[in-house]
Scaffold this motif. Structure first.
Motif, PDB file in Angstrom:
ATOM      1  N   ASP A 107       0.843  -1.207   0.000  1.00  0.00           N
ATOM      2  CA  ASP A 107       0.000   0.000   0.000  1.00  0.00           C
ATOM      3  C   ASP A 107       0.874   1.252   0.000  1.00  0.00           C
ATOM      4  O   ASP A 107       0.532   2.265  -0.632  1.00  0.00           O
ATOM      5  CB  ASP A 107      -1.003   0.000   1.162  1.00  0.00           C
ATOM      6  CG  ASP A 107      -0.371  -0.219   2.529  1.00  0.00           C
ATOM      7  OD1 ASP A 107       0.667  -0.908   2.611  1.00  0.00           O
ATOM      8  OD2 ASP A 107      -0.928   0.298   3.518  1.00  0.00           O
ATOM      9  N   GLY A 108       2.028   1.169   0.653  1.00  0.00           N
ATOM     10  CA  GLY A 108       2.951   2.303   0.618  1.00  0.00           C
ATOM     11  C   GLY A 108       3.510   2.513  -0.770  1.00  0.00           C
ATOM     12  O   GLY A 108       3.506   3.628  -1.306  1.00  0.00           O
ATOM     13  N   GLY A 165      -1.254  -5.563  -1.185  1.00  0.00           N
ATOM     14  CA  GLY A 165      -1.059  -6.137   0.147  1.00  0.00           C
ATOM     15  C   GLY A 165      -1.190  -5.001   1.140  1.00  0.00           C
ATOM     16  O   GLY A 165      -0.236  -4.263   1.376  1.00  0.00           O
ATOM     17  N   ASN A 205      -1.539  -3.366   4.563  1.00  0.00           N
ATOM     18  CA  ASN A 205      -1.398  -3.436   6.023  1.00  0.00           C
ATOM     19  C   ASN A 205      -1.448  -2.036   6.640  1.00  0.00           C
ATOM     20  O   ASN A 205      -1.047  -1.837   7.783  1.00  0.00           O
ATOM     21  CB  ASN A 205      -0.105  -4.171   6.416  1.00  0.00           C
ATOM     22  CG  ASN A 205       1.097  -3.654   5.629  1.00  0.00           C
ATOM     23  OD1 ASN A 205       1.071  -2.518   5.143  1.00  0.00           O
ATOM     24  ND2 ASN A 205       2.128  -4.463   5.503  1.00  0.00           N
ATOM     25  N   SER A 233       0.333   0.336   6.484  1.00  0.00           N
ATOM     26  CA  SER A 233       1.613   0.714   7.095  1.00  0.00           C
ATOM     27  C   SER A 233       2.750   0.600   6.095  1.00  0.00           C
ATOM     28  O   SER A 233       2.654  -0.127   5.112  1.00  0.00           O
ATOM     29  CB  SER A 233       1.993  -0.244   8.235  1.00  0.00           C
ATOM     30  OG  SER A 233       1.019  -0.304   9.209  1.00  0.00           O
ATOM     31  N   MET A 234       3.812   1.258   6.442  1.00  0.00           N
ATOM     32  CA  MET A 234       5.115   1.019   5.809  1.00  0.00           C
ATOM     33  C   MET A 234       5.794  -0.017   6.707  1.00  0.00           C
ATOM     34  O   MET A 234       6.688   0.290   7.502  1.00  0.00           O
ATOM     35  CB  MET A 234       5.931   2.311   5.777  1.00  0.00           C
ATOM     36  CG  MET A 234       5.243   3.468   5.074  1.00  0.00           C
ATOM     37  SD  MET A 234       5.450   3.341   3.289  1.00  0.00           S
ATOM     38  CE  MET A 234       5.088   5.033   2.800  1.00  0.00           C
ATOM     39  N   ASN A 235       5.340  -1.259   6.586  1.00  0.00           N
ATOM     40  CA  ASN A 235       5.653  -2.249   7.609  1.00  0.00           C
ATOM     41  C   ASN A 235       7.128  -2.629   7.681  1.00  0.00           C
ATOM     42  O   ASN A 235       7.637  -2.916   8.750  1.00  0.00           O
ATOM     43  CB  ASN A 235       4.817  -3.509   7.364  1.00  0.00           C
ATOM     44  CG  ASN A 235       4.019  -3.879   8.593  1.00  0.00           C
ATOM     45  OD1 ASN A 235       3.748  -3.023   9.425  1.00  0.00           O
ATOM     46  ND2 ASN A 235       3.642  -5.140   8.698  1.00  0.00           N
TER      47      ASN A 235
HETATM   48 MG   LIG Z   1       2.236  -1.631   3.659  1.00  0.00          MG
END
Ligand SMILES: [Mg+2]
Ligand SMILES: Cc1ncc(C[n+]2csc(CCOP(=O)(O)OP(=O)(O)O)c2C)c(N)n1
Length: 575
Positions: free
Chosen positions: A462-463, A487, A489, A491-493
C-alpha cells in the motif's frame, strides 16, 4: 465565404508550412534516431520545451504514451528495456520535469537497464540568463548515468541520440541522458547538414566472450568439481543469455540458483532449479560460479561465501569482478557468450570427471524440500487477517507461463520473494538494487504496452502503490489490463519492524502509518476493476474475476500488519 467565430480559421490553426522540404527540425531528427534504434514508443509528460519531439514521433510512427508523473515515464522506459531487450526512452521537460525523472534514471543505473532520458532545456541563446526551468541537468545526471550531455547544434540532434544509445551499452548496460535546448530542438537545418546515423550501423553488438583461455580454465574447474553451484543474476536476462545459461546448467549438470531478473530462467519444477537452499549450497559447495550479479548487500558483499570454495565470477562490468570478495577466476564478457564458450570447452571432457553428482543433487533437494515443508503451514494459513505468505501462495498458484510478475513494496514483497516463482524466463520484475518503491505501476505500463499478449500480475504494497498510483489512470486510458493485488497493512511495515526492534513497540509507530485506504474504490473511480478481500479463500476467486474483467484492476487484500517476513527480520541494517 467569410469566417465566423464559430467556424475557426482552419488555415490559421494549421502548423506552419515547412520552410522548404529540405530542412528538418531537431525534434524530427531525434525521432529519426529513436526509430533507427527500434524504439517504437516514448514515455513522457508534456512541456513546451519538448513538443517538437512529439511532432517528430508522429512522422516516424512512434507512439507517445503520456503519463502523470515523470518518475513514471522514466521507470516505464527502464521497464520497457527490460521487457523488450531494446533501450527504453522517456522524454521530459526542463527543470522539474527532469528532476522528477531522476529516481527512474537512478533505478535504471543500479539495475543496469539501458534507457535514454531526453530532457528539455532553456534556449542556448538565453544560456544562464535565468530562463524558465533552467537547471544544470547534465551535472545532476552525470553521477547516475553512463553518459550525460547537451546537444549543442540542431544538426547533431540525431547523432547525439545515437551516441547516447551507444554509451548505454558500454560494459554492463545503463541509462544515458541528453538535454536539448529549446532553440536547438525547434531549429531547422538543411537535411544534408544533419548527421543521421543509419539503423544497425552505429554501434557494436557487444557480445564479447571474454578470454577463450578463461573459458577453458572454467570448463576445467567445473568438470572436476564435485559440488558445484551456479548463481544466475540479472545480467543473464539483460543480455538475453537464457538459452546459453540453461544449456550450461544442463550440460555441466550444475545446481542452479537465480536472482533478480534471472528468476524463471529455469522453470520451477526443473531438476536443476533450486531456490530455498541457497545458503546451504554456498556453505557446502566446492565451486561457486556467480554470473551477472555483484557482491552487493543481497549477497552479503560476498563475505558469506566460504573461504575454501573456488569462486568464479562472470560479469559484463570489469568493475564488478572481484569487488568486495577475492575470487579465483574472473571473466569479463557477455554472460551468454561466456557460458556458451565454457559449455563448448567442457563438452568432450565431461566423461572424465564426476559430473553425475547424484549425491550433491539429492542433498540439496532434501534441503530444499525441508525448507518448503517448514514454511507450508503458514503459506496455507486460513488466518484472518490474512497472512502475507498465504497471499504470496495464492499469487504463485495463479501465475501461468504467460504471467509476468511485478513486485513493488516492502515486507509484503519480501514475503513473496521466497514463494512466487515465475514460470518462464524474463517474467519477473523488481526494482533491483536501488530498492525503489513505486516501480510497480510504471513497470505494468511498460510490460503490458510492450507485450500485450502477456498477462501482468503485480503485487503492490500500500505504501509503494501510493507513490505512483495515479498512473493507474494511464493504464485505463491506454487500455492496458493487469491484475493488481494490493497487500494492504495500512503501514510502511518493513520500516516499522526496524523501528519497533530498535525503539520498542511504544515508539515504533512513528512516521510509518498509512490510512485504511480502499484501493479497490480508487481503481473503480479511475475506470478500472476493484474488489476488497478479507478472507484468504476469497483471494483466488477475486483475482480470477479481475482477470476476466479485462480492465486494469486492484484487489485490495487486507493483510496482517503483525506478520513480518524473515528477510525483513534478518536485515543487517538493524543489527
Ligand atoms: Mg504496507
Ligand atoms: C522511494 C522509496 N522510499 C522509501 C523507501 C524505504 N522503504 C523501504 S520498504 C518501505 C515500506 C513500504 O511499505 P509498503 O509498500 O506498504 O510495504 P510493507 O512493508 O508495508 O509490506 C519503505 C518506506 C524505499 N525503499 N523507496
Amino acid at each position: 465565404m467569410a469566417q465566423t467565430v464559430s467556424e475557426p480559421n482552419v488555415e490559421a490553426d494549421a502548423p506552419e508550412p515547412e520552410q522548404g522540404a529540405t530542412t528538418i527540425s531537431g525534434g524530427h531528427l531525434v525521432a529519426k534516431a529513436l526509430k533507427a534504434e527500434g524504439i517504437d514508443v516514448i514515455f513522457t509528460l508534456c512541456g513546451g520545451h519538448i513538443i517538437d519531439i512529439y511532432d517528430g514521433c508522429v512522422d516516424e510512427g512512434i507512439d507517445v504514451v503520456d503519463v502523470r508523473h515523470e518518475q513514471v515515464a522514466a521507470h516505464a522506459a527502464d521497464g520497457y528495456a527490460r521487457i523488450t531487450g531494446r533501450p527504453g526512452c522517456a522524454v521530459v521537460t526542463a527543470g522539474p520535469g527532469t528532476t522528477d525523472a531522476v529516481t527512474g534514471v537512478a533505478n535504471a543505473f543500479r539495475a543496469e537497464s539501458p534507457m535514454l532520458l531526453i530532457g528539455g532545456q532553456g534556449a542556448l541563446s538565453q544560456h544562464k540568463m535565468g530562463s524558465l526551468q533552467d537547471l544544470p541537468h547534465v551535472d545532476l545526471m552525470t553521477p547516475i548515468t553512463k553518459f550525460a550531455a547537451t546537444v549543442p547544434h540542431t544538426a547533431r540532434a540525431a547523432d547525439m541520440v545515437s551516441m547516447a544509445l551507444r554509451e548505454c551499452y558500454n560494459g554492463a548496460p545503463g541509462p544515458s541522458f541528453l538535454e536539448i535546448p529549446r532553440d536547438i530542438l525547434d531549429g531547422r537545418v538543411p537535411i544534408e547538414e544533419a548527421t543521421i546515423p543509419e539503423a544497425g550501423r552505429y554501434r557494436a553488438s557487444t557480445k564479447s566472450a571474454g578470454d577463450p583461455a578463461a573459458a577453458e580454465s572454467l570448463a576445467d574447474i567445473l568438470v572436476r568439481a564435485e559440488k558445484p553451484v551456479v548463481l544466475l543474476g540479472s545480467q543473464v536476462q539483460t543480455a538475453r543469455a537464457t538459452d546459453a545459461a540453461i544449456e550450461f546448467a544442463r550440460t555441466l549438470n550444475i545446481p542452479t540458483f537465480m536472482n533478480g531478473a534471472a528468476r524463471g530462467t529455469l522453470p520451477p519444477k526443473d531438476p536443476h532449479h533450486f531456490h530455498l537452499s541457497r545458503r546451504y549450497a554456498f556453505n557446502n559447495a566446492d565451486v561457486i560460479v556467480i554470473v551477472g550479479t555483484p557482491f552487493d548487500f543481497r549477497m552479503g558483499y560476498g563475505k558469506r561465501l566460504p573461504k575454501k570454495a573456488t569462486v568464479v565470477q562472470i560479469d559484463m562490468d570489469y568493475r564488478t569482478v572481484g569487488k568486495n570478495r577475492d575470487i579465483d577466476l574472473g571473466i569479463v564478457g557477455d554472460p551468454g557468450a561466456v557460458l556458451s564458450a565454457v559449455t563448448q570447452a567442457a563438452s568432450g571432457r565431461l566423461k572424465s570427471g564426476p559430473t553425475d553428482r547424484k549425491e550433491w543433487f539429492t542433498e540439496l533437494r532434501s534441503e530444499e524440500d525441508a525448507a518448503y515443508e517448514k514454511r507450508l503451514p503458514r503459506q496455507l494459513s486460513d488466518a484472518n487477517p490474512i497472512h502475507p505468505l498465504r497471499l504470496a501462495h495464492e499469487i504463485n498458484e495463479f501465475l501461468t507461463e504467460d504471467s509476468i510478475y511485478i513486485g513493488d513494496g516492502g515486507d509484503v514483497v519480501t514475503f513473496s520473494g521466497g514463494v512466487v516463482q515465475p514460470k518462464s524466463p524474463g517474467h519477473w520484475m523488481d526494482p533491483g538494487p536501488l530498492g525503489t518503491l513505486g516501480v510497480g505501476i510504471p513497470f505494468v505500463l511498460a510490460a503490458k504496452y510492450a507485450r500485450p499478449d502477456k498477462e501482468i500480475v503485480a503485487l503492490l504494497g500500500d505504501g509503494a502503490l501510493s507513490l505512483t498510483g495515479w498512473d493507474f489512470e494511464t493504464l485505463v486510458r491506454f487500455n492496458l489490463p493487469f491484475i493488481g493485488v494490493v497487500g494492504n497493512n495500512s503501514s510502511m511495515n518493513q520500516i516499522r519492524y526496524g523501528q519497533e526492534q530498535k525503539y520498542g513497540k511504544a515508539r515504533g509507530r512513528v512516521g510509518n502509518t498509512l490510512g485504511d485506504v480502499k484501493y479497490d474504490e480508487f481503481a473503480r473511480m479511475l475506470g478500472g476493476y476493484g474488489e476488497e478481500v478479507r478472507d484468504p479463500k476469497d483471494i483466488a476467486p477475486a483475482m480470477q474475476r479481475a482477470r476476466e474483467s479485462g480492465l486494469p484492476s486492484l484487489i485490495n487484500v487486507w493483510i496482517d500488519p503483525e506478520a513480518y517476513a524473515p528477510g525483513t527480520m534478518n536485515q543487517t541494517m538493524y543489527k
